[in-house]
Design a protein around this motif. Structure first.
Motif, PDB file in Angstrom:
ATOM      1  N   ALA A 155     -11.233  -3.046   1.324  1.00  0.00           N
ATOM      2  CA  ALA A 155      -9.583  -2.263   1.372  1.00  0.00           C
ATOM      3  C   ALA A 155      -9.223  -0.758   0.504  1.00  0.00           C
ATOM      4  CB  ALA A 155      -9.307  -2.849  -0.298  1.00  0.00           C
ATOM      5  N   LEU A 156      -9.632  -0.203   0.643  1.00  0.00           N
ATOM      6  CA  LEU A 156      -9.018   1.118   0.644  1.00  0.00           C
ATOM      7  C   LEU A 156      -9.171   2.087   1.569  1.00  0.00           C
ATOM      8  CD1 LEU A 156      -8.278   4.321  -1.173  1.00  0.00           C
ATOM      9  CD2 LEU A 156     -10.606   4.591  -1.333  1.00  0.00           C
ATOM     10  N   GLY A 157     -10.265   2.272   2.332  1.00  0.00           N
ATOM     11  CA  GLY A 157      -9.916   2.277   3.909  1.00  0.00           C
ATOM     12  C   GLY A 157      -8.514   1.620   4.444  1.00  0.00           C
ATOM     13  N   LEU A 158      -8.248   0.245   4.172  1.00  0.00           N
ATOM     14  CA  LEU A 158      -6.748  -0.362   5.304  1.00  0.00           C
ATOM     15  C   LEU A 158      -6.018   0.274   4.577  1.00  0.00           C
ATOM     16  CD1 LEU A 158      -7.433  -3.841   4.879  1.00  0.00           C
ATOM     17  CD2 LEU A 158      -8.471  -2.624   6.655  1.00  0.00           C
ATOM     18  N   GLY A 159      -5.905   0.705   3.187  1.00  0.00           N
ATOM     19  CA  GLY A 159      -4.623   1.818   3.108  1.00  0.00           C
ATOM     20  C   GLY A 159      -4.808   2.822   3.647  1.00  0.00           C
ATOM     21  N   VAL A 160      -5.317   3.384   3.652  1.00  0.00           N
ATOM     22  CA  VAL A 160      -5.297   4.417   4.604  1.00  0.00           C
ATOM     23  C   VAL A 160      -5.765   4.375   6.530  1.00  0.00           C
ATOM     24  CG1 VAL A 160      -7.069   6.188   5.177  1.00  0.00           C
ATOM     25  CG2 VAL A 160      -7.283   6.139   2.608  1.00  0.00           C
ATOM     26  N   ILE A 161      -6.037   3.885   6.549  1.00  0.00           N
ATOM     27  CA  ILE A 161      -5.789   3.217   8.129  1.00  0.00           C
ATOM     28  C   ILE A 161      -4.455   3.018   8.474  1.00  0.00           C
ATOM     29  CG2 ILE A 161      -6.333   1.930   9.961  1.00  0.00           C
ATOM     30  CD1 ILE A 161      -9.025   1.646   8.852  1.00  0.00           C
ATOM     31  N   GLY A 162      -3.929   2.715   7.979  1.00  0.00           N
ATOM     32  CA  GLY A 162      -2.041   2.157   7.490  1.00  0.00           C
ATOM     33  C   GLY A 162      -1.291   3.123   7.738  1.00  0.00           C
ATOM     34  N   PHE A 163      -2.011   3.808   6.936  1.00  0.00           N
ATOM     35  CA  PHE A 163      -0.986   5.634   6.568  1.00  0.00           C
ATOM     36  C   PHE A 163      -1.311   6.017   8.247  1.00  0.00           C
ATOM     37  CE2 PHE A 163      -0.368   9.726   5.329  1.00  0.00           C
ATOM     38  CZ  PHE A 163       0.342   9.745   5.241  1.00  0.00           C
ATOM     39  N   VAL A 164      -2.162   6.220   8.233  1.00  0.00           N
ATOM     40  CA  VAL A 164      -2.750   6.738   9.667  1.00  0.00           C
ATOM     41  C   VAL A 164      -1.496   6.507  10.864  1.00  0.00           C
ATOM     42  CG1 VAL A 164      -4.868   8.110  10.856  1.00  0.00           C
ATOM     43  CG2 VAL A 164      -5.175   7.628   8.995  1.00  0.00           C
ATOM     44  N   ILE A 165      -2.242   5.452  10.987  1.00  0.00           N
ATOM     45  CA  ILE A 165      -1.618   4.331  12.196  1.00  0.00           C
ATOM     46  C   ILE A 165       0.373   4.586  12.287  1.00  0.00           C
ATOM     47  CG2 ILE A 165      -0.557   2.369  13.175  1.00  0.00           C
ATOM     48  CD1 ILE A 165      -3.190   1.336  12.330  1.00  0.00           C
TER      49      ILE A 165
ATOM     50  N   VAL B  20      -6.306  10.851  -1.349  1.00  0.00           N
ATOM     51  CA  VAL B  20      -7.077   9.694  -0.533  1.00  0.00           C
ATOM     52  C   VAL B  20      -9.133  10.265  -1.206  1.00  0.00           C
ATOM     53  CG1 VAL B  20      -8.429   8.620   1.668  1.00  0.00           C
ATOM     54  CG2 VAL B  20      -5.977   9.030   1.472  1.00  0.00           C
ATOM     55  N   LEU B  21      -9.984  11.326  -1.205  1.00  0.00           N
ATOM     56  CA  LEU B  21     -10.174  12.012  -1.391  1.00  0.00           C
ATOM     57  C   LEU B  21     -10.746  11.107  -3.720  1.00  0.00           C
ATOM     58  CD1 LEU B  21     -11.083  15.108  -0.181  1.00  0.00           C
ATOM     59  CD2 LEU B  21     -12.685  12.685   0.337  1.00  0.00           C
ATOM     60  N   PHE B  22     -10.258  11.428  -3.996  1.00  0.00           N
ATOM     61  CA  PHE B  22      -9.516  11.948  -4.840  1.00  0.00           C
ATOM     62  C   PHE B  22      -9.625   9.625  -5.273  1.00  0.00           C
ATOM     63  CE2 PHE B  22      -7.961  11.157  -9.946  1.00  0.00           C
ATOM     64  CZ  PHE B  22      -8.486  11.036 -10.287  1.00  0.00           C
TER      65      PHE B  22
END
Length: 65
Positions: free
Chosen positions: A46-56, A19-21
């Motif tokens: 857009a990147l944040g929504l993908g990360v939030i989806g993974f966390v959820i 995610v950092l990369f």
């Protein structure tokens, strides 16, 4: 240390690194394309929504188990 312990440690660490990369790639893309403030924020959204989806998804799996 068995396989399951190694996986439990390595998975969050490696995904965090990925995610950092990806954040660096998006920042570099915005910088090189002169996206401006609004364009850069849309790219990171857009990147944040993908990360939030993974966390959820991870939280839901933990709650269900």
């Amino acid at each position: 240390m068995n396989y399951m312990q190694l996986e439990a440690i390595a998975m969050p660490v490696l995904i965090s690194g990925l995610v950092l990369f990806m954040g660096y790639i998006v920042w570099d893309l915005a910088k090189k394309s002169n996206a401006g403030g609004f364009g850069t924020s849309i790219l990171f959204l857009a990147l944040g929504l993908g990360v939030i989806g993974f966390v959820i998804k991870t939280v839901i799996v933990v709650i269900i188990e």
